[in-house]
Write a protein that holds these residues in place. Structure first.
Motif, PDB file in Angstrom:
ATOM      1  N   GLU A   1     -13.939  -5.713  52.274  1.00 41.04           N
ATOM      2  CA  GLU A   1     -14.036  -4.919  50.993  1.00 41.04           C
ATOM      3  C   GLU A   1     -12.637  -4.810  50.295  1.00 41.04           C
ATOM      4  OE1 GLU A   1     -17.243  -4.024  53.566  1.00 41.04           O
ATOM      5  OE2 GLU A   1     -15.088  -3.999  53.989  1.00 41.04           O
ATOM      6  N   VAL A   2     -11.486  -4.718  51.062  1.00 41.06           N
ATOM      7  CA  VAL A   2     -10.149  -5.073  50.589  1.00 41.06           C
ATOM      8  C   VAL A   2      -9.906  -6.094  49.921  1.00 41.06           C
ATOM      9  CG1 VAL A   2      -7.854  -4.904  51.411  1.00 41.06           C
ATOM     10  CG2 VAL A   2      -9.461  -3.246  52.240  1.00 41.06           C
ATOM     11  N   ILE A   3     -10.376  -7.315  50.599  1.00 46.72           N
ATOM     12  CA  ILE A   3     -10.128  -8.540  49.701  1.00 46.72           C
ATOM     13  C   ILE A   3     -10.784  -8.772  48.290  1.00 46.72           C
ATOM     14  CG2 ILE A   3     -10.578 -10.755  49.757  1.00 46.72           C
ATOM     15  CD1 ILE A   3     -10.243 -10.854  52.815  1.00 46.72           C
ATOM     16  N   ASP A   4     -11.931  -8.031  48.343  1.00 44.74           N
ATOM     17  CA  ASP A   4     -12.649  -7.708  47.049  1.00 44.74           C
ATOM     18  C   ASP A   4     -11.934  -7.123  46.117  1.00 44.74           C
ATOM     19  OD1 ASP A   4     -15.053  -8.304  45.456  1.00 44.74           O
ATOM     20  OD2 ASP A   4     -15.750  -6.308  45.890  1.00 44.74           O
ATOM     21  N   ALA A   5     -11.648  -5.889  46.634  1.00 42.03           N
ATOM     22  CA  ALA A   5     -10.845  -5.103  45.672  1.00 42.03           C
ATOM     23  C   ALA A   5      -9.616  -5.448  45.190  1.00 42.03           C
ATOM     24  CB  ALA A   5     -10.582  -3.575  46.563  1.00 42.03           C
ATOM     25  N   LEU A   6      -8.833  -6.333  45.966  1.00 41.89           N
ATOM     26  CA  LEU A   6      -7.510  -6.871  45.592  1.00 41.89           C
ATOM     27  C   LEU A   6      -7.840  -7.926  44.558  1.00 41.89           C
ATOM     28  CD1 LEU A   6      -5.703  -7.404  49.056  1.00 41.89           C
ATOM     29  CD2 LEU A   6      -5.283  -5.633  47.265  1.00 41.89           C
ATOM     30  N   GLN A   7      -8.838  -8.651  44.697  1.00 44.19           N
ATOM     31  CA  GLN A   7      -9.135  -9.688  43.746  1.00 44.19           C
ATOM     32  C   GLN A   7      -9.781  -9.049  42.412  1.00 44.19           C
ATOM     33  OE1 GLN A   7     -11.547 -12.016  46.403  1.00 44.19           O
ATOM     34  NE2 GLN A   7      -9.905 -13.871  46.176  1.00 44.19           N
ATOM     35  N   MET A   8     -10.157  -7.865  42.696  1.00 42.91           N
ATOM     36  CA  MET A   8     -10.863  -7.070  41.242  1.00 42.91           C
ATOM     37  C   MET A   8     -10.143  -6.469  40.352  1.00 42.91           C
ATOM     38  SD  MET A   8     -14.312  -7.646  40.684  1.00 42.91           S
ATOM     39  CE  MET A   8     -15.606  -8.208  41.671  1.00 42.91           C
ATOM     40  N   TYR A   9      -8.829  -5.929  40.989  1.00 45.09           N
ATOM     41  CA  TYR A   9      -7.931  -5.138  40.344  1.00 45.09           C
ATOM     42  C   TYR A   9      -7.048  -6.051  39.343  1.00 45.09           C
ATOM     43  CZ  TYR A   9      -4.024  -1.596  39.705  1.00 45.09           C
ATOM     44  OH  TYR A   9      -3.090  -0.899  39.318  1.00 45.09           O
ATOM     45  N   SER A  10      -6.611  -5.346  38.286  1.00 47.96           N
ATOM     46  CA  SER A  10      -5.984  -6.037  37.260  1.00 47.96           C
ATOM     47  C   SER A  10      -4.708  -6.277  37.326  1.00 47.96           C
ATOM     48  CB  SER A  10      -6.069  -5.359  35.785  1.00 47.96           C
ATOM     49  OG  SER A  10      -5.675  -4.144  35.854  1.00 47.96           O
ATOM     50  N   TRP A  11      -3.928  -5.475  38.212  1.00 52.85           N
ATOM     51  CA  TRP A  11      -2.121  -5.677  38.625  1.00 52.85           C
ATOM     52  C   TRP A  11      -1.559  -5.740  37.408  1.00 52.85           C
ATOM     53  CZ3 TRP A  11      -1.690  -4.654  43.463  1.00 52.85           C
ATOM     54  CH2 TRP A  11      -2.482  -5.099  44.431  1.00 52.85           C
ATOM     55  N   PRO A  12      -1.464  -4.522  36.757  1.00 50.79           N
ATOM     56  CA  PRO A  12      -0.462  -4.515  35.761  1.00 50.79           C
ATOM     57  C   PRO A  12       1.124  -4.872  36.094  1.00 50.79           C
ATOM     58  CG  PRO A  12      -1.332  -2.153  36.239  1.00 50.79           C
ATOM     59  CD  PRO A  12      -2.211  -3.281  36.848  1.00 50.79           C
ATOM     60  N   GLY A  13       1.515  -4.186  37.123  1.00 51.26           N
ATOM     61  CA  GLY A  13       2.734  -4.478  37.830  1.00 51.26           C
ATOM     62  C   GLY A  13       2.807  -6.047  38.459  1.00 51.26           C
ATOM     63  N   ASN A  14       1.914  -7.001  38.363  1.00 51.12           N
ATOM     64  CA  ASN A  14       1.994  -8.090  38.757  1.00 51.12           C
ATOM     65  C   ASN A  14       2.441  -8.371  40.221  1.00 51.12           C
ATOM     66  OD1 ASN A  14       1.113  -9.650  36.263  1.00 51.12           O
ATOM     67  ND2 ASN A  14       2.910  -8.224  35.356  1.00 51.12           N
ATOM     68  N   VAL A  15       2.930  -9.394  40.596  1.00 47.62           N
ATOM     69  CA  VAL A  15       3.233  -9.785  41.822  1.00 47.62           C
ATOM     70  C   VAL A  15       4.113  -8.516  42.319  1.00 47.62           C
ATOM     71  CG1 VAL A  15       4.401 -11.504  43.474  1.00 47.62           C
ATOM     72  CG2 VAL A  15       3.313 -12.190  41.470  1.00 47.62           C
ATOM     73  N   ARG A  16       5.016  -8.171  41.718  1.00 47.26           N
ATOM     74  CA  ARG A  16       5.981  -7.077  42.584  1.00 47.26           C
ATOM     75  C   ARG A  16       5.101  -5.769  42.842  1.00 47.26           C
ATOM     76  NH1 ARG A  16       9.194  -5.690  38.206  1.00 47.26           N
ATOM     77  NH2 ARG A  16      10.666  -7.138  38.766  1.00 47.26           N
TER      78      ARG A  16
END
Length: 444
Positions: free
Chosen positions: A343-358
């Motif tokens: 579920e965490v893997i799925d959530a990490l891949q679904m999130y848009s990450w506005p702060g990017n790699v940092r």
């Protein structure tokens, strides 16, 4: 405070405290033993001055003030030694860095490791290490076609000595790419000098870049100062956040780029310099040129080779490999062996990450710290990532299914927080019998 200093003095390793302006306010007595400088002679001096004059390099305090995070580096000092130094930020109530406390690990540990390395080198019977030009060997996560194109472009950029402009949103890894270009170029044996144009007050930035002669201004160091541009001679100069460079300094920088000469503040003698310039920014420099906030002639000088790093949301194939890399690093750092639930893997891949790699790095390290079990579950995720991933997932469902999933999530979250059907009903604004039925349906 006096008792605190007494405790620090009892430590074997050197400790330095600087304030938010980089000014040294306290050092332990063993500073002289480590660096060959009387402690009283550096109180009141900035860490930027000390670095520029070669007492140590790089300055861990400077890096902490720029990044606002704990930083550990290998530092060279004027006695020819190498030390492992960690800088720790101390924040004020507003969340800004007020102090930086740095401490030096006994360099004998480092020297022991270095001797072992030399013995291993000799055992190789003189065989030479060959750096592969293959970008896949560079240690940068590039699973996505977008990042593979970036590395392919980098492989071409390293073959020439032209100015490079790196653009991209905050946190995409512009500093990683600039260091990679230096490492793979013909200047890799020369110095790599990095300066964040937004991280140093404007009134200090000119002296940091160009240096100054003795007595150039009130409060100037009596020995004068070598600027970062001169220190980059024979190597690479990286100017991060170049869009924040004041207009008057843009003119001076342009002149240095064109003539390969600089004059220190208060000086008259031109100094020859030879460096490769890499500029980085998260701003649209063309737009700044149109607004008269950035010189067009400097922009064209910088924009010879332009490299744009895409945001993480546009290279989703890299999210999980990056997260796993940080997970492995954090497991080693905190002596754990944690792993992600599906579920965490799925959530990490679904999130848009506005702060990017940092942002990704910060989130994964936080998960390793706060999760109480070996498996990191969805409940460990920050609520904004849970919600963001949920919305992304529901955008792909029919309305009926999306409403069902939303109701299920709201009921489960409320029941987990409030524990009873009465409190849950009140939080959701529904009757207690209705809450009981929904809890039985979704949570049992």
């Amino acid at each position: 405070m006096h008792d605190l200093y007494s405790v620090i003095e009892s430590m074997h390793d050197n400790v330095v405290i600087v304030n938010k302006m980089g000014v040294t306010i306290w050092v332990s007595s063993c500073f002289e033993r480590t660096y060959g400088i009387p402690k009283d002679s550096i109180i009141g001096r900035t860490t930027y001055d000390m670095e520029a004059e070669g007492f140590f390099s790089p300055s861990v305090a400077s890096l902490v003030l720029q990044s606002k995070q704990t930083v550990t580096i290998v530092e060279d000092n004027q006695l020819g030694g190498r030390n492992i130094v960690t800088g720790v930020p101390i924040y004020d109530k507003a969340g800004d860095v007020e102090w930086v406390i740095s401490y030096t690990v006994d360099s004998r540990y480092f020297l022991k490791l270095n001797n072992e390395y030399e013995k291993l080198n000799e055992a190789l019977d003189g065989s030479q290490l060959v750096i592969s030009p293959d970008p896949s060997s560079w240690g940068v996560v590039a699973i996505s076609p977008a990042m593979q194109r970036v590395l392919e472009y980098v492989s071409k950029v390293t073959l020439v000595d032209t100015n490079v402009l790196i653009t991209g949103e905050s946190g995409v890894g512009k500093n990683v790419i600039s260091r990679l270009i230096h490492k793979q170029s013909d200047r890799s044996d020369g110095p790599l000098m990095e300066i964040n144009c937004a991280g140093i007050p404007a009134n200090l930035l000119e002296s940091e870049l160009f240096g100054y002669e003795a007595g150039a201004f009130t409060g100037a160091c009596r020995q004068g100062k070598v600027g970062r541009i001169e220190l980059a001679n024979g190597g690479t100069l990286v100017l991060d956040e170049i869009g924040e460079l004041p207009l008057e300094l843009q003119a001076k920088l342009l002149q240095v780029i064109q003539e390969k000469k600089l004059t220190k503040l208060g000086g008259t003698r031109a100094i020859n310099v030879d460096f490769r310039l890499i500029a980085a920014t998260n701003q649209n420099l063309r737009s700044l040129v149109d607004k008269k906030r950035f010189r067009s002639d400097l922009f064209f000088r910088l924009n010879v080779l332009h490299l744009n790093i895409p945001p993480l949301r546009d290279r989703t194939e890299d999210i999980l490999p990056l997260a796993n890399n940080v997970l492995e690093e954090s497991n080693g750092k905190y002596s754990t062996n944690k792993y992600f639930s599906p579920e965490v893997i799925d959530a990490l891949q679904m999130y848009s990450w506005p702060g990017n790699v940092r942002e990704l790095r910060n989130v994964v390290e936080r998960l390793v710290i706060i999760s109480e079990q070996l498996i990191i579950t969805e409940d460990d995720l920050p609520s904004h990532i849970q919600d963001g991933a949920f919305l992304e997932r529901e955008n792909k469902l029919p309305l009926k299914n999306a409403l069902y999933e939303l109701e299920k999530k709201l009921v489960a979250r409320a029941y987990k927080k409030h524990k009873t059907t009465v409190a849950t009903a009140k939080a959701l604004g529904i009757s207690q019998p209705s809450a009981a039925r929904k809890i039985s349906k979704f949570c049992k």
